[in-house]
Design a protein around this motif. Structure first.
Motif, PDB file in Angstrom:
ATOM      1  N   THR A   1       6.830  26.113 -40.482  1.00  0.00           N
ATOM      2  CA  THR A   1       5.486  25.728 -40.060  1.00  0.00           C
ATOM      3  C   THR A   1       5.513  24.489 -39.165  1.00  0.00           C
TER       4      THR A   1
ATOM      5  N   GLN B   1       2.437  21.539 -37.423  1.00  0.00           N
ATOM      6  CA  GLN B   1       1.054  21.076 -37.473  1.00  0.00           C
ATOM      7  C   GLN B   1       0.486  21.123 -36.056  1.00  0.00           C
ATOM      8  N   CYS B   2      -0.583  21.875 -35.865  1.00  0.00           N
ATOM      9  CA  CYS B   2      -1.199  21.995 -34.546  1.00  0.00           C
ATOM     10  C   CYS B   2      -2.428  21.092 -34.462  1.00  0.00           C
ATOM     11  N   PRO B   3      -2.378  20.027 -33.652  1.00  0.00           N
ATOM     12  CA  PRO B   3      -3.529  19.128 -33.507  1.00  0.00           C
ATOM     13  C   PRO B   3      -4.508  19.573 -32.417  1.00  0.00           C
TER      14      PRO B   3
ATOM     15  N   CYS C   1      -2.112  30.453 -31.268  1.00  0.00           N
ATOM     16  CA  CYS C   1      -1.875  29.006 -31.182  1.00  0.00           C
ATOM     17  C   CYS C   1      -0.896  28.694 -30.047  1.00  0.00           C
TER      18      CYS C   1
ATOM     19  N   ARG D   1      -7.983  25.311 -29.800  1.00  0.00           N
ATOM     20  CA  ARG D   1      -8.554  24.466 -30.866  1.00  0.00           C
ATOM     21  C   ARG D   1      -7.415  23.940 -31.723  1.00  0.00           C
ATOM     22  N   ALA D   2      -7.736  23.062 -32.645  1.00  0.00           N
ATOM     23  CA  ALA D   2      -6.731  22.573 -33.602  1.00  0.00           C
ATOM     24  C   ALA D   2      -6.588  23.600 -34.716  1.00  0.00           C
ATOM     25  N   HIS D   3      -5.388  24.142 -34.874  1.00  0.00           N
ATOM     26  CA  HIS D   3      -5.183  25.218 -35.856  1.00  0.00           C
ATOM     27  C   HIS D   3      -4.638  24.708 -37.188  1.00  0.00           C
ATOM     28  N   GLY D   4      -4.289  23.441 -37.252  1.00  0.00           N
ATOM     29  CA  GLY D   4      -3.728  22.909 -38.488  1.00  0.00           C
ATOM     30  C   GLY D   4      -2.324  23.423 -38.722  1.00  0.00           C
ATOM     31  N   LYS D   5      -1.996  23.672 -39.959  1.00  0.00           N
ATOM     32  CA  LYS D   5      -0.653  24.118 -40.337  1.00  0.00           C
ATOM     33  C   LYS D   5      -0.492  25.619 -40.046  1.00  0.00           C
TER      34      LYS D   5
ATOM     35  N   LYS E   1       0.636  33.313 -38.521  1.00  0.00           N
ATOM     36  CA  LYS E   1      -0.659  32.685 -38.292  1.00  0.00           C
ATOM     37  C   LYS E   1      -0.804  32.242 -36.834  1.00  0.00           C
TER      38      LYS E   1
END
Length: 476
Positions: A237, A239-241, A270, A255-259, A264
């Motif tokens: 994984t 972290q997508c900011p 992403c 957008r920010a996708h998070g983890k 995913k």
């Protein structure tokens, strides 16, 4: 004495010219003869054709797409149209006394006229018995009904749809919009009007010669390279900011996708994930994957196909690599190539050789040539294809490709929204893309859709693909 010497030199010069002329003519006859004889602009071919009944072109179910009808002592080529426009124009092509021929009418001209080497005896008998020669018929892989569905779904917008059977390589639909009326090519002013329309380019076959940034639809290719080279494991994984910085350049995400992990990241499209992993893959890895999927090649389809291209070596820096990894940068690919790349995922990593002509038949229906399915390329492993497919199924079930869902059918898909903004057109809308297949676990049809400067792939291209896939599955 000097005069004799000059005459001798002149003789040698003329002899050399004569030898060069013989060599050049031999080259034309032996190397270029076939191409020149069948060239669409060859007037001798046109004159010879006037006395031959040109063969009929059928779709896979026997629908007549092109035929010769006799008006007095002359034959007129008649094409199937819809509201004075032919959805088949770019594939079937046309035959014109003024402008030659195009499409399958050009590439299969000798078969349609019955002028192949195998027809020599039959042609001799026609002369002896004073019979009107008749060429062979073509049975295509296209489904006229599916072609119309794709044409109507585009609804006049600039773009293209390609549908094929991933298990055989048969092209089921190939639509380019806008098109033209093949019956009207020779009418006054039509040819010049079609050529002057640079904005819509109706003579361009966008399906095979369109050069588009593929946007996030390209992530199925990058993703395959990432998994194959193990630059990332599926469960890893990041972290997508909502952005990634490469060499000081901030590249925005949708957008920010998070983890996110691989599945995913593919399902939610992403860019940050694929930019970061694409940098690890490197230019060598991306180019290798690009080539493995045949994106740099032109399959022998019978009509012109533009090979896909990546950035030239001089522009291959890290920022370009990051953007190319999610289908932006200088990457340009045709809808046909994206359909073939998607078929690799659908068919356990194997791309079958695409084809448009199923059979060449005599007028009585007896086949003289049948196209057999064959493997074109092995793009990736079954294990990698399965993981990418899992991400594409997730994209339809709960990700960006959900508008492509078909009730009662598992669909795998990937959207793309390819930016087209330039300094001259800062407000230009993106190209809308979708690639996918159904049913996901036993694919019968692969579809690639692009709609030029129309918005997001999810909103614009995915619903078109859904209509085409549903028609292919339920109208058989």
């Amino acid at each position: 004495m000097e005069m004799k010497h000059n005459i001798k030199k002149l003789g040698y010069f003329l002899l050399c010219i004569f030898v060069l002329l013989i060599l050049y003519l031999s080259y034309l006859v032996l190397q270029q003869g076939e191409e020149l004889a069948t060239h669409p602009q060859n007037r001798r071919m046109a004159a010879r054709e006037a006395g031959i009944i040109r063969g009929t072109i059928f779709d896979r179910k026997g629908v007549v797409l092109a035929e010769t009808k006799w008006l007095g002592e002359r034959g007129k080529r008649v094409y199937l149209t819809e509201n004075h426009v032919s959805p088949f124009a770019h594939v079937v092509g046309y035959v014109s006394e003024k402008y030659g021929s195009a499409g399958l009418e050009a590439s299969f001209s000798k078969e349609l006229l019955g002028l192949t080497d195998a027809d020599a005896l039959e042609n001799l008998l026609d002369k002896i018995f004073n019979r009107t020669p008749r060429g062979h018929d073509l049975v295509l892989t296209l489904d006229a009904s599916l072609q119309r569905t794709a044409w109507q779904a585009l609804n006049g917008r600039r773009g293209a749809v390609v549908a094929l059977d991933p298990k055989t390589g048969a092209v089921l639909a190939m639509v380019s919009s806008p098109a033209f009326d093949s019956n009207a090519i020779d009418q006054a002013g039509v040819w010049s009007r079609l050529n002057r329309d640079e904005e819509n380019a109706p003579l361009l076959n966008r399906s095979t010669q369109g050069a588009y940034p593929p946007g996030s639809a390209f992530k199925i290719v990058t993703g395959s390279g990432i998994l194959a080279r193990q630059t990332a494991r599926p469960a890893d994984t990041i972290q997508c900011p909502g952005y990634v910085v490469v060499d000081g350049n901030r590249i925005a995400d949708n957008r920010a996708h998070g983890k996110v992990d691989f599945i995913k990241a593919l399902a939610l499209s992403c860019n940050t994930y694929f930019a970061r992993e694409g940098l690890k893959l490197g230019w060598d890895g991306l180019v290798h994957t690009f080539n493995q999927f045949g994106l740099n090649q032109s399959p022998a389809l019978g009509i012109p196909v533009r090979p896909g291209t990546l950035a030239v070596k001089e522009r291959r820096n890290r920022s370009q690599l990051a953007e190319s990894s999610f289908g932006q940068g200088d990457t340009l690919i045709s809808p046909l190539h994206m359909a073939l790349a998607c078929s690799a995922i659908a068919n356990n990593g194997v791309i079958m050789k695409p084809f448009l002509v199923k059979e060449v038949c005599k007028p009585d229906g007896k086949a003289v040539r049948v196209t057999e399915s064959s493997i074109w390329l092995t793009a990736t492993s079954p294990e990698v294809a399965a993981l990418v497919k899992e991400g594409m199924i997730a994209a339809v079930n709960w990700g960006t490709a959900s508008p492509a869902a078909i009730r009662g059918v598992d669909v795998a898909g990937k959207t793309g929204t390819a930016e087209t903004k330039t300094d001259r057109q800062p407000n230009s809308l993106p190209h809308a893309w979708f690639v996918g297949f159904a049913p996901a676990n036993d694919p019968k049809v692969v579809v690639a859709v692009v709609v030029e400067k129309s918005g997001s792939g999810s909103r614009v291209a995915a619903p078109i693909a859904r209509e085409v896939m549903a028609a292919a599955l339920f109208r058989r």
